[in-house]
Design a protein around this motif. Structure first.
Motif, PDB file in Angstrom:
ATOM      1  N   THR A 462      33.633  47.775  50.258  1.00  0.00           N
ATOM      2  CA  THR A 462      34.554  46.630  50.212  1.00  0.00           C
ATOM      3  C   THR A 462      35.571  46.722  49.095  1.00  0.00           C
ATOM      4  O   THR A 462      36.592  46.026  49.120  1.00  0.00           O
ATOM      5  CB  THR A 462      33.757  45.322  50.043  1.00  0.00           C
ATOM      6  N   ALA A 463      35.323  47.591  48.112  1.00  0.00           N
ATOM      7  CA  ALA A 463      36.211  47.655  46.942  1.00  0.00           C
ATOM      8  C   ALA A 463      37.600  48.175  47.278  1.00  0.00           C
ATOM      9  O   ALA A 463      38.570  47.863  46.583  1.00  0.00           O
ATOM     10  CB  ALA A 463      35.575  48.528  45.864  1.00  0.00           C
ATOM     11  N   HIS A 464      37.707  48.964  48.340  1.00  0.00           N
ATOM     12  CA  HIS A 464      38.989  49.585  48.681  1.00  0.00           C
ATOM     13  C   HIS A 464      39.861  48.698  49.556  1.00  0.00           C
ATOM     14  O   HIS A 464      40.960  49.101  49.948  1.00  0.00           O
ATOM     15  CB  HIS A 464      38.749  50.923  49.386  1.00  0.00           C
ATOM     16  N   HIS A 465      39.385  47.525  49.901  1.00  0.00           N
ATOM     17  CA  HIS A 465      40.146  46.647  50.798  1.00  0.00           C
ATOM     18  C   HIS A 465      40.350  45.290  50.133  1.00  0.00           C
ATOM     19  O   HIS A 465      39.418  44.490  50.037  1.00  0.00           O
ATOM     20  CB  HIS A 465      39.403  46.454  52.135  1.00  0.00           C
ATOM     21  N   ALA A 466      41.597  45.060  49.656  1.00  0.00           N
ATOM     22  CA  ALA A 466      41.909  43.755  49.054  1.00  0.00           C
ATOM     23  C   ALA A 466      41.771  42.670  50.134  1.00  0.00           C
ATOM     24  O   ALA A 466      42.227  42.834  51.270  1.00  0.00           O
ATOM     25  CB  ALA A 466      43.327  43.765  48.476  1.00  0.00           C
ATOM     26  N   GLY A 467      41.128  41.576  49.779  1.00  0.00           N
ATOM     27  CA  GLY A 467      40.934  40.494  50.740  1.00  0.00           C
ATOM     28  C   GLY A 467      40.041  40.880  51.890  1.00  0.00           C
ATOM     29  O   GLY A 467      40.221  40.404  53.016  1.00  0.00           O
ATOM     30  N   PHE A 468      39.028  41.732  51.625  1.00  0.00           N
ATOM     31  CA  PHE A 468      38.150  42.222  52.686  1.00  0.00           C
ATOM     32  C   PHE A 468      37.517  41.077  53.476  1.00  0.00           C
ATOM     33  O   PHE A 468      37.537  41.076  54.712  1.00  0.00           O
ATOM     34  CB  PHE A 468      37.060  43.111  52.072  1.00  0.00           C
ATOM     35  N   PHE A 469      36.967  40.092  52.780  1.00  0.00           N
ATOM     36  CA  PHE A 469      36.218  39.045  53.464  1.00  0.00           C
ATOM     37  C   PHE A 469      37.124  38.071  54.221  1.00  0.00           C
ATOM     38  O   PHE A 469      36.657  37.362  55.117  1.00  0.00           O
ATOM     39  CB  PHE A 469      35.337  38.296  52.463  1.00  0.00           C
ATOM     40  N   GLU A 470      38.425  38.051  53.875  1.00  0.00           N
ATOM     41  CA  GLU A 470      39.361  37.218  54.617  1.00  0.00           C
ATOM     42  C   GLU A 470      39.598  37.762  56.014  1.00  0.00           C
ATOM     43  O   GLU A 470      39.998  37.029  56.928  1.00  0.00           O
ATOM     44  CB  GLU A 470      40.690  37.123  53.866  1.00  0.00           C
ATOM     45  N   GLN A 471      39.361  39.085  56.172  1.00  0.00           N
ATOM     46  CA  GLN A 471      39.562  39.734  57.468  1.00  0.00           C
ATOM     47  C   GLN A 471      38.254  40.040  58.191  1.00  0.00           C
ATOM     48  O   GLN A 471      38.215  40.056  59.417  1.00  0.00           O
ATOM     49  CB  GLN A 471      40.338  41.054  57.270  1.00  0.00           C
ATOM     50  N   ALA A 472      37.207  40.287  57.402  1.00  0.00           N
ATOM     51  CA  ALA A 472      35.975  40.818  57.991  1.00  0.00           C
ATOM     52  C   ALA A 472      35.348  39.878  59.009  1.00  0.00           C
ATOM     53  O   ALA A 472      34.743  40.329  59.995  1.00  0.00           O
ATOM     54  CB  ALA A 472      34.968  41.129  56.890  1.00  0.00           C
ATOM     55  N   TRP A 473      35.461  38.584  58.824  1.00  0.00           N
ATOM     56  CA  TRP A 473      34.789  37.662  59.747  1.00  0.00           C
ATOM     57  C   TRP A 473      35.395  37.686  61.142  1.00  0.00           C
ATOM     58  O   TRP A 473      34.801  37.210  62.097  1.00  0.00           O
ATOM     59  CB  TRP A 473      34.794  36.236  59.194  1.00  0.00           C
ATOM     60  N   ARG A 474      36.588  38.287  61.269  1.00  0.00           N
ATOM     61  CA  ARG A 474      37.250  38.387  62.577  1.00  0.00           C
ATOM     62  C   ARG A 474      36.854  39.657  63.344  1.00  0.00           C
ATOM     63  O   ARG A 474      37.267  39.832  64.490  1.00  0.00           O
ATOM     64  CB  ARG A 474      38.777  38.379  62.396  1.00  0.00           C
ATOM     65  N   VAL A 475      36.099  40.547  62.717  1.00  0.00           N
ATOM     66  CA  VAL A 475      35.745  41.824  63.341  1.00  0.00           C
ATOM     67  C   VAL A 475      34.914  41.587  64.605  1.00  0.00           C
ATOM     68  O   VAL A 475      33.915  40.867  64.582  1.00  0.00           O
ATOM     69  CB  VAL A 475      34.961  42.718  62.359  1.00  0.00           C
ATOM     70  N   GLU A 476      35.345  42.210  65.695  1.00  0.00           N
ATOM     71  CA  GLU A 476      34.655  42.059  66.988  1.00  0.00           C
ATOM     72  C   GLU A 476      33.480  43.035  67.063  1.00  0.00           C
ATOM     73  O   GLU A 476      33.506  44.038  67.763  1.00  0.00           O
ATOM     74  CB  GLU A 476      35.628  42.312  68.135  1.00  0.00           C
ATOM     75  N   PRO A 492      26.678  42.890  44.410  1.00  0.00           N
ATOM     76  CA  PRO A 492      26.408  42.716  42.974  1.00  0.00           C
ATOM     77  C   PRO A 492      27.415  41.829  42.249  1.00  0.00           C
ATOM     78  O   PRO A 492      27.111  41.323  41.169  1.00  0.00           O
ATOM     79  CB  PRO A 492      26.447  44.153  42.436  1.00  0.00           C
ATOM     80  N   ASP A 493      28.584  41.624  42.842  1.00  0.00           N
ATOM     81  CA  ASP A 493      29.580  40.739  42.232  1.00  0.00           C
ATOM     82  C   ASP A 493      29.403  39.323  42.794  1.00  0.00           C
ATOM     83  O   ASP A 493      29.493  39.112  44.004  1.00  0.00           O
ATOM     84  CB  ASP A 493      30.993  41.257  42.533  1.00  0.00           C
ATOM     85  N   LYS A 494      29.152  38.343  41.910  1.00  0.00           N
ATOM     86  CA  LYS A 494      28.848  36.985  42.366  1.00  0.00           C
ATOM     87  C   LYS A 494      30.009  36.359  43.136  1.00  0.00           C
ATOM     88  O   LYS A 494      29.804  35.652  44.138  1.00  0.00           O
ATOM     89  CB  LYS A 494      28.480  36.107  41.168  1.00  0.00           C
ATOM     90  N   LYS A 495      31.239  36.610  42.693  1.00  0.00           N
ATOM     91  CA  LYS A 495      32.400  36.044  43.374  1.00  0.00           C
ATOM     92  C   LYS A 495      32.515  36.619  44.783  1.00  0.00           C
ATOM     93  O   LYS A 495      32.751  35.885  45.756  1.00  0.00           O
ATOM     94  CB  LYS A 495      33.663  36.336  42.575  1.00  0.00           C
ATOM     95  N   ALA A 496      32.368  37.946  44.886  1.00  0.00           N
ATOM     96  CA  ALA A 496      32.438  38.591  46.195  1.00  0.00           C
ATOM     97  C   ALA A 496      31.302  38.116  47.097  1.00  0.00           C
ATOM     98  O   ALA A 496      31.481  37.928  48.304  1.00  0.00           O
ATOM     99  CB  ALA A 496      32.395  40.107  46.038  1.00  0.00           C
ATOM    100  N   ALA A 497      30.121  37.924  46.523  1.00  0.00           N
ATOM    101  CA  ALA A 497      28.981  37.450  47.307  1.00  0.00           C
ATOM    102  C   ALA A 497      29.263  36.066  47.886  1.00  0.00           C
ATOM    103  O   ALA A 497      28.930  35.785  49.041  1.00  0.00           O
ATOM    104  CB  ALA A 497      27.729  37.414  46.442  1.00  0.00           C
TER     105      ALA A 497
END
Length: 512
Positions: A462-476, A492-497
């Motif tokens: 996930t580190a290589h994709h800025a805004g990963f979680f903003e897009q990931a929930w749309r993955v089919e 391991p990062d609380k904010k990312a979690a």
């Protein structure tokens, strides 16, 4: 084995039948049975039940090269003869029950049965390795039955004045004793195959006895339980002494001095200190045992006969790639690698690669792990597999896997994946790792290593994709919500979690 039938035991790695047959022929007890079968002839006399008459035992002892001064030699010769009879190496004709004149006085000659080499004796030298192993398995059945019988001293103690055995005093239930021994050997088998199919070392007898006696949910064993473990150890010490000559186990018996020290006390407590188990440096004094390669074969054969699904590495070699990937998805990584290696052996690489890739497709729950095993199977493949891999570059499920494979080999003209494929591959990769059991507490090949590495893998992907979680929930992808929930627990990062948990909620809300 069908594609939807998953083994409950790890696969065992067996030696080739030819090597196992050589081990069988070299087992001391089986070798003695063969020698006695070749010796049997017109002058061999047997009693009711096919046993050698007492007068023949000295000759049998001498033939086998046993020490006539050793009081156990006659018993060893008698056991070898019984094995020869039970396996069909010897054919006996028992004496007629009404043989002889009922009015004969003591000292007059009585009727005896006869013996001769059996038809199966020819299989020892002229049969296939499988024939030899079948004979050895029959011999094993005889030895296991003998091992489940109480010690002679116990039988003598249980004799009443009329010469009958008092079974209540003996507390011996044949079925219970046989089941106990089968359970012990099954546990020994499980310990041998648990780490990918090979036994790395012997098992201390206290550990094996405790596996049969101590409840799984018990903390420190009570004195009463320790006493039961001690009793079980002594039973096993006697039984493994009987099983070693047939080649089933390698066994180091309990130290005789230790037994003398503990003669009138609880065995474990006297030898190791009150209420404790033996120290590691002293544990060998309590006996060590391991199944031999022949023993692994024998116990697996008995499990299969009992209806237990006990796979062996290599038995999928003739199956299709769909069965292979489905089954090895439930193996540890090492066992899967060994099975895949044998499946690939002898198959043309281009066809094998195409078949594996086709079998890796699927939106079912097992799909991610099949693709992981497919990637593992293709890892050693060279340039011959490239056409099959290139053919799936545009496949929604396999395109990411194909690009990784080509990139790892330095192929220059690999088309860059679009963002949708990158996100899909990320979800699929994490779903596969979760399916191995690392952080979800199930699956095959799980271990502390996988559990520790998964958070790092999640962070790296996930580190290589800025805004990963903003897009990931749309993955089919059918595992999107499941993967995001796991990332919310493991990142391991609380904010990312926290972002992962929010994304998981969105994925669930849209039914992904």
């Amino acid at each position: 084995m069908s594609a939807d039938s998953h083994p409950t035991l790890p696969p065992v790695r067996l030696l080739p039948d030819a090597e196992l047959a050589r081990d069988a022929l070299a087992a001391p007890l089986f070798a003695r049975a063969v020698r006695l079968a070749r010796w049997a002839g017109p002058d061999t006399r047997v009693d009711t039940g096919g046993e050698l008459v007492h007068g023949q035992l000295p000759e049998a002892v001498a033939l086998l090269g046993l020490d006539p001064a050793d009081e156990d030699s006659a018993a060893h010769a008698s056991q070898a003869w019984r094995v020869a009879v039970d396996t069909g190496l010897v054919d006996v004709t028992e004496p007629e029950e009404d043989g002889g004149d009922p009015g004969e006085e003591d000292g007059e000659e009585r009727e005896f049965g006869t013996a001769e080499p059996g038809e199966d004796l020819a299989l020892v030298t002229g049969g296939t390795p499988g024939d030899v192993l079948d004979l050895w398995l029959a011999a094993l059945d005889t030895v296991l039955a003998d091992a489940a019988v109480p010690a002679l001293d116990d039988l003598v103690d249980a004799l009443d004045a009329g010469g009958e055995i008092d079974f209540d005093q003996l507390d011996w239930n044949p079925r219970r004793e046989a089941d106990f021994l089968d359970g012990v050997l099954a546990n020994l088998y499980l310990l041998a195959v648990a780490e990918g199919g090979t036994a790395d070392g012997p098992v201390p007898l206290p550990v094996l006895a405790a596996s049969m006696v101590v409840p799984d949910d018990m903390g420190d064993p009570t004195d009463a339980v320790l006493e039961q473990v001690s009793d079980a150890m002594m039973r096993l010490d006697d039984q493994f002494r009987q099983l070693e000559p047939i080649g089933l186990v390698e066994f180091r018996p309990v130290d005789e001095e230790l037994m003398a020290e503990a003669e009138d006390e609880d065995f474990l407590t006297a030898g190791a200190g009150s209420g404790s188990v033996p120290d590691e440096e002293d544990v060998s004094r309590y006996g060590l045992v391991r199944l031999t390669p022949l023993g692994l074969y024998g116990i697996r054969a008995r499990m299969l006969e009992a209806g237990v699904e006990a796979p062996a590495v290599g038995e999928l070699a003739g199956k299709g790639a769909d069965v292979l990937l489905d089954v090895v998805s439930h193996y540890s990584e090492a066992a899967a690698e060994a099975e895949i290696e044998q499946w690939l052996a002898g198959r043309p690489v281009p066809e094998a690669a195409a078949e594996l890739l086709a079998a890796a497709r699927g939106a079912d729950a097992g799909g991610p792990l099949r693709r992981l095993r497919c990637q593992q199977a293709l890892a050693p493949a060279g340039a011959e597999a490239e056409p099959a891999v290139r053919a799936v570059l545009d496949d929604a499920e396999l395109g990411g896997l194909a690009r990784v494979w080509l990139a790892e080999r330095g192929v220059a003209d690999v088309p860059a994946p679009d963002e949708e494929m990158v996100f899909w591959l990320t979800v699929d990769t994490i779903a596969a790792q979760l399916a191995t059991g690392g952080a979800d507490g199930g699956g095959a090949g799980a271990g502390e290593g996988a559990e520790a590495e998964l958070p790092l893998l999640i962070q790296s992907l996930t580190a290589h994709h800025a805004g990963f979680f903003e897009q990931a929930w749309r993955v089919e992808h059918p595992a999107t919500a499941h993967v995001l929930e796991a990332m919310g627990r493991l990142h391991p990062d609380k904010k990312a979690a926290k972002e992962a948990r929010k994304a998981a909620f969105k994925a669930r809300s849209r039914g992904v």
